[in-house]
Enzyme design. Sequence first.
Site, PDB file in Angstrom:
ATOM      1  CB  ALA A  43      14.459  73.078  33.843  1.00 32.60           C
ATOM      2  CD  GLU A  45      18.724  77.652  38.226  1.00 34.22           C
ATOM      3  OE1 GLU A  45      18.008  76.700  38.604  1.00 34.22           O
ATOM      4  OE2 GLU A  45      19.674  78.111  38.924  1.00 34.22           O
TER       5      GLU A  45
END
Length: 257
Positions: free
Chosen positions: A63, A129
Amino acid sequence: MYELLTLERGDDGVAVLTLSNGKINALSGALLAEIAAAAAELAAEPPGALIVTGGERIFAAGADISEFGGPEEARAITANFHAALDAIAALPRFTIAAVAGYALGGGCELALACDYRIVGARAVFGQPEILLGIIPGGGGTQRLARVVGPSRAKEMCVTGRQVAADEALRIGLADEVVDGDPHERARALAAEVAKGALTAQAITKRVIDAGLAAPSLADGLALERDAFAEVFATDDARIGVASFLEHGPGKATFTGH
Protein backbone atom coordinates in the site's frame (compact mmCIF):
# COMPACT_ATOMS: atom_id res chain seq x y z
CA MET A 1 -7.18 4.60 -20.52
CA TYR A 2 -4.74 3.54 -17.79
CA GLU A 3 -1.92 5.62 -16.35
CA LEU A 4 -0.51 3.31 -13.65
CA LEU A 5 -0.77 -0.04 -15.41
CA THR A 6 -0.85 -1.50 -18.89
CA LEU A 7 -3.30 -4.10 -20.18
CA GLU A 8 -2.34 -5.93 -23.35
CA ARG A 9 -4.08 -8.74 -25.22
CA GLY A 10 -2.08 -11.10 -27.41
CA ASP A 11 -3.00 -13.11 -30.47
CA ASP A 12 -2.51 -16.25 -28.37
CA GLY A 13 -5.50 -15.32 -26.19
CA VAL A 14 -3.34 -14.21 -23.26
CA ALA A 15 -3.90 -10.87 -21.55
CA VAL A 16 -1.09 -9.29 -19.52
CA LEU A 17 -1.75 -6.75 -16.76
CA THR A 18 1.49 -4.99 -15.80
CA LEU A 19 1.75 -2.60 -12.84
CA SER A 20 3.72 0.54 -13.69
CA ASN A 21 3.42 2.88 -10.72
CA GLY A 22 7.02 4.01 -10.36
CA LYS A 23 9.94 1.96 -9.12
CA ILE A 24 8.12 0.27 -6.24
CA ASN A 25 4.62 -0.14 -7.71
CA ALA A 26 2.93 1.17 -4.56
CA LEU A 27 -0.69 0.06 -4.54
CA SER A 28 -2.19 3.49 -4.12
CA GLY A 29 -5.88 4.19 -4.24
CA ALA A 30 -5.47 5.35 -7.83
CA LEU A 31 -3.69 2.16 -8.88
CA LEU A 32 -6.24 -0.02 -7.09
CA ALA A 33 -9.00 1.83 -8.96
CA GLU A 34 -7.24 1.08 -12.25
CA ILE A 35 -6.84 -2.60 -11.30
CA ALA A 36 -10.58 -2.77 -10.56
CA ALA A 37 -11.36 -1.06 -13.88
CA ALA A 38 -9.07 -3.44 -15.77
CA ALA A 39 -10.71 -6.40 -14.07
CA ALA A 40 -14.13 -5.10 -15.13
CA GLU A 41 -12.87 -4.79 -18.71
CA LEU A 42 -11.51 -8.33 -18.60
CA ALA A 43 -14.73 -9.68 -17.09
CA ALA A 44 -16.77 -8.07 -19.87
CA GLU A 45 -14.59 -9.66 -22.56
CA PRO A 46 -12.59 -12.47 -20.94
CA PRO A 47 -9.25 -13.47 -22.49
CA GLY A 48 -8.09 -17.05 -22.67
CA ALA A 49 -5.90 -16.52 -19.59
CA LEU A 50 -4.44 -13.60 -17.62
CA ILE A 51 -0.94 -12.83 -16.39
CA VAL A 52 -0.51 -10.24 -13.63
CA THR A 53 3.00 -8.88 -13.22
CA GLY A 54 5.05 -5.90 -12.07
CA GLY A 55 8.65 -4.76 -12.14
CA GLU A 56 11.76 -6.93 -12.41
CA ARG A 57 13.00 -5.91 -8.95
CA ILE A 58 9.67 -5.15 -7.27
CA PHE A 59 6.42 -6.86 -8.25
CA ALA A 60 4.54 -4.56 -5.87
CA ALA A 61 5.73 -3.16 -2.56
CA GLY A 62 2.34 -2.80 -0.90
CA ALA A 63 0.00 0.00 0.00
CA ASP A 64 0.94 3.65 -0.40
CA ILE A 65 1.77 4.51 3.20
CA SER A 66 1.43 8.24 2.51
CA GLU A 67 -2.33 7.62 2.25
CA PHE A 68 -2.53 6.19 5.78
CA GLY A 69 -4.34 8.10 8.50
CA GLY A 70 -6.90 7.10 11.11
CA PRO A 71 -9.64 4.46 11.17
CA GLU A 72 -11.76 6.14 8.50
CA GLU A 73 -8.88 6.31 6.03
CA ALA A 74 -8.03 2.71 6.89
CA ARG A 75 -11.60 1.61 6.18
CA ALA A 76 -11.44 3.22 2.73
CA ILE A 77 -8.05 1.67 1.97
CA THR A 78 -9.09 -1.87 2.86
CA ALA A 79 -12.34 -1.46 0.89
CA ASN A 80 -10.36 -0.36 -2.17
CA PHE A 81 -8.00 -3.31 -1.82
CA HIS A 82 -10.82 -5.80 -1.46
CA ALA A 83 -12.76 -4.37 -4.40
CA ALA A 84 -9.74 -4.55 -6.74
CA LEU A 85 -8.30 -7.89 -5.63
CA ASP A 86 -11.67 -9.60 -5.33
CA ALA A 87 -12.38 -8.51 -8.92
CA ILE A 88 -9.14 -10.16 -10.08
CA ALA A 89 -9.92 -13.31 -8.09
CA ALA A 90 -13.45 -13.50 -9.53
CA LEU A 91 -12.40 -13.43 -13.18
CA PRO A 92 -13.71 -16.55 -14.96
CA ARG A 93 -10.27 -17.35 -16.34
CA PHE A 94 -7.03 -18.86 -15.05
CA THR A 95 -4.88 -16.06 -13.64
CA ILE A 96 -1.12 -16.33 -13.16
CA ALA A 97 1.02 -13.98 -11.08
CA ALA A 98 4.51 -13.70 -12.59
CA VAL A 99 6.71 -12.48 -9.74
CA ALA A 100 10.36 -11.65 -10.42
CA GLY A 101 11.17 -9.67 -7.27
CA TYR A 102 9.62 -8.41 -4.06
CA ALA A 103 5.91 -9.00 -3.42
CA LEU A 104 5.32 -7.50 0.00
CA GLY A 105 2.15 -6.47 1.82
CA GLY A 106 -0.41 -5.61 -0.82
CA GLY A 107 1.91 -7.03 -3.46
CA CYS A 108 1.78 -10.42 -1.76
CA GLU A 109 -1.99 -10.06 -1.46
CA LEU A 110 -2.31 -9.30 -5.18
CA ALA A 111 -0.29 -12.42 -6.01
CA LEU A 112 -2.51 -14.44 -3.66
CA ALA A 113 -5.60 -13.18 -5.50
CA CYS A 114 -4.32 -14.96 -8.61
CA ASP A 115 -4.90 -18.66 -9.20
CA TYR A 116 -1.23 -19.59 -9.67
CA ARG A 117 2.13 -18.04 -8.89
CA ILE A 118 5.24 -18.49 -11.03
CA VAL A 119 8.24 -16.78 -9.47
CA GLY A 120 11.86 -16.08 -10.21
CA ALA A 121 14.69 -17.29 -8.02
CA ARG A 122 15.03 -13.80 -6.50
CA ALA A 123 11.36 -13.43 -5.60
CA VAL A 124 10.50 -12.55 -2.01
CA PHE A 125 7.07 -12.65 -0.36
CA GLY A 126 5.89 -11.24 2.94
CA GLN A 127 3.18 -9.56 4.98
CA PRO A 128 5.26 -7.02 6.94
CA GLU A 129 2.37 -4.85 8.12
CA ILE A 130 2.99 -5.86 11.74
CA LEU A 131 6.26 -3.90 11.62
CA LEU A 132 4.10 -0.76 11.29
CA GLY A 133 1.89 -1.89 14.15
CA ILE A 134 -0.97 -2.79 11.81
CA ILE A 135 -2.33 -5.93 10.10
CA PRO A 136 -2.80 -6.96 6.46
CA GLY A 137 -5.86 -5.27 5.00
CA GLY A 138 -5.89 -6.47 1.39
CA GLY A 139 -6.93 -10.06 2.04
CA GLY A 140 -3.67 -11.31 3.51
CA THR A 141 -5.14 -12.68 6.74
CA GLN A 142 -7.60 -14.76 4.71
CA ARG A 143 -6.02 -15.75 1.39
CA LEU A 144 -2.59 -16.48 2.88
CA ALA A 145 -4.10 -18.85 5.45
CA ARG A 146 -5.98 -20.69 2.71
CA VAL A 147 -2.77 -21.12 0.70
CA VAL A 148 -0.14 -21.96 3.33
CA GLY A 149 -2.34 -23.01 6.27
CA PRO A 150 -3.35 -21.04 9.36
CA SER A 151 -0.26 -21.77 11.47
CA ARG A 152 2.22 -20.62 8.84
CA ALA A 153 0.06 -17.62 7.95
CA LYS A 154 -0.07 -16.54 11.59
CA GLU A 155 3.70 -16.89 11.94
CA MET A 156 4.34 -14.82 8.81
CA CYS A 157 1.82 -12.13 9.74
CA VAL A 158 2.80 -11.75 13.42
CA THR A 159 6.55 -11.64 12.71
CA GLY A 160 6.53 -9.83 9.36
CA ARG A 161 9.15 -12.31 8.18
CA GLN A 162 9.95 -12.33 4.47
CA VAL A 163 9.98 -15.60 2.55
CA ALA A 164 12.43 -16.28 -0.28
CA ALA A 165 11.48 -18.19 -3.42
CA ASP A 166 12.68 -21.62 -2.30
CA GLU A 167 10.71 -21.49 0.94
CA ALA A 168 7.71 -20.01 -0.85
CA LEU A 169 7.69 -23.06 -3.11
CA ARG A 170 8.05 -25.43 -0.16
CA ILE A 171 5.09 -23.98 1.75
CA GLY A 172 2.85 -23.57 -1.31
CA LEU A 173 3.02 -19.78 -1.57
CA ALA A 174 4.75 -20.19 -4.94
CA ASP A 175 3.67 -22.87 -7.40
CA GLU A 176 6.76 -22.82 -9.63
CA VAL A 177 10.22 -21.31 -9.27
CA VAL A 178 12.22 -20.71 -12.45
CA ASP A 179 15.88 -19.76 -12.84
CA GLY A 180 15.19 -17.39 -15.70
CA ASP A 181 12.45 -14.92 -16.43
CA PRO A 182 9.17 -16.01 -14.78
CA HIS A 183 7.25 -14.09 -17.43
CA GLU A 184 8.41 -16.51 -20.13
CA ARG A 185 7.15 -19.56 -18.27
CA ALA A 186 3.95 -17.74 -17.31
CA ARG A 187 3.33 -16.87 -20.97
CA ALA A 188 3.89 -20.44 -22.09
CA LEU A 189 1.48 -21.83 -19.48
CA ALA A 190 -1.11 -19.11 -20.12
CA ALA A 191 -1.01 -19.72 -23.88
CA GLU A 192 -1.49 -23.45 -23.31
CA VAL A 193 -4.45 -22.83 -21.00
CA ALA A 194 -5.96 -20.31 -23.43
CA LYS A 195 -6.32 -23.04 -26.06
CA GLY A 196 -8.38 -25.21 -23.72
CA ALA A 197 -12.05 -25.62 -22.89
CA LEU A 198 -12.56 -22.14 -21.45
CA THR A 199 -16.13 -22.59 -20.25
CA ALA A 200 -15.19 -25.78 -18.39
CA GLN A 201 -12.19 -23.96 -16.93
CA ALA A 202 -14.43 -21.16 -15.68
CA ILE A 203 -16.84 -23.64 -14.11
CA THR A 204 -13.94 -25.54 -12.52
CA LYS A 205 -12.52 -22.38 -10.96
CA ARG A 206 -15.94 -21.27 -9.73
CA VAL A 207 -16.70 -24.60 -8.08
CA ILE A 208 -13.30 -24.92 -6.39
CA ASP A 209 -13.54 -21.40 -4.96
CA ALA A 210 -17.16 -21.82 -3.88
CA GLY A 211 -16.41 -25.22 -2.38
CA LEU A 212 -13.60 -23.81 -0.25
CA ALA A 213 -16.07 -21.27 1.12
CA ALA A 214 -18.82 -23.86 1.67
CA PRO A 215 -19.67 -24.97 5.24
CA SER A 216 -18.84 -28.64 4.63
CA LEU A 217 -17.41 -31.13 2.17
CA ALA A 218 -20.95 -32.34 1.51
CA ASP A 219 -21.96 -28.83 0.42
CA GLY A 220 -18.95 -28.62 -1.86
CA LEU A 221 -19.76 -31.99 -3.42
CA ALA A 222 -23.31 -30.80 -4.06
CA LEU A 223 -21.87 -27.84 -5.96
CA GLU A 224 -19.74 -30.22 -7.98
CA ARG A 225 -22.70 -32.43 -8.91
CA ASP A 226 -24.64 -29.44 -10.24
CA ALA A 227 -21.63 -28.09 -12.13
CA PHE A 228 -20.83 -31.49 -13.63
CA ALA A 229 -24.31 -31.58 -15.15
CA GLU A 230 -24.04 -27.93 -16.20
CA VAL A 231 -20.84 -28.40 -18.17
CA PHE A 232 -22.37 -31.13 -20.33
CA ALA A 233 -24.59 -28.47 -21.91
CA THR A 234 -21.55 -26.70 -23.42
CA ASP A 235 -20.23 -26.99 -26.98
CA ASP A 236 -16.77 -27.80 -25.62
CA ALA A 237 -18.09 -30.86 -23.78
CA ARG A 238 -19.70 -32.18 -26.94
CA ILE A 239 -16.55 -31.47 -28.94
CA GLY A 240 -14.25 -32.99 -26.34
CA VAL A 241 -16.22 -36.19 -25.84
CA ALA A 242 -16.67 -36.74 -29.59
CA SER A 243 -12.98 -36.09 -30.23
CA PHE A 244 -11.95 -38.53 -27.51
CA LEU A 245 -14.15 -41.28 -28.92
CA GLU A 246 -12.82 -40.74 -32.44
CA HIS A 247 -9.20 -39.71 -31.94
CA GLY A 248 -8.28 -40.36 -28.30
CA PRO A 249 -7.34 -37.85 -25.59
CA GLY A 250 -5.75 -34.46 -26.15
CA LYS A 251 -6.80 -33.94 -29.78
CA ALA A 252 -9.88 -31.74 -29.40
CA THR A 253 -10.02 -28.19 -30.76
CA PHE A 254 -12.31 -26.28 -28.41
CA THR A 255 -14.39 -23.20 -29.20
CA GLY A 256 -14.60 -21.87 -25.66
CA HIS A 257 -18.41 -22.09 -25.66
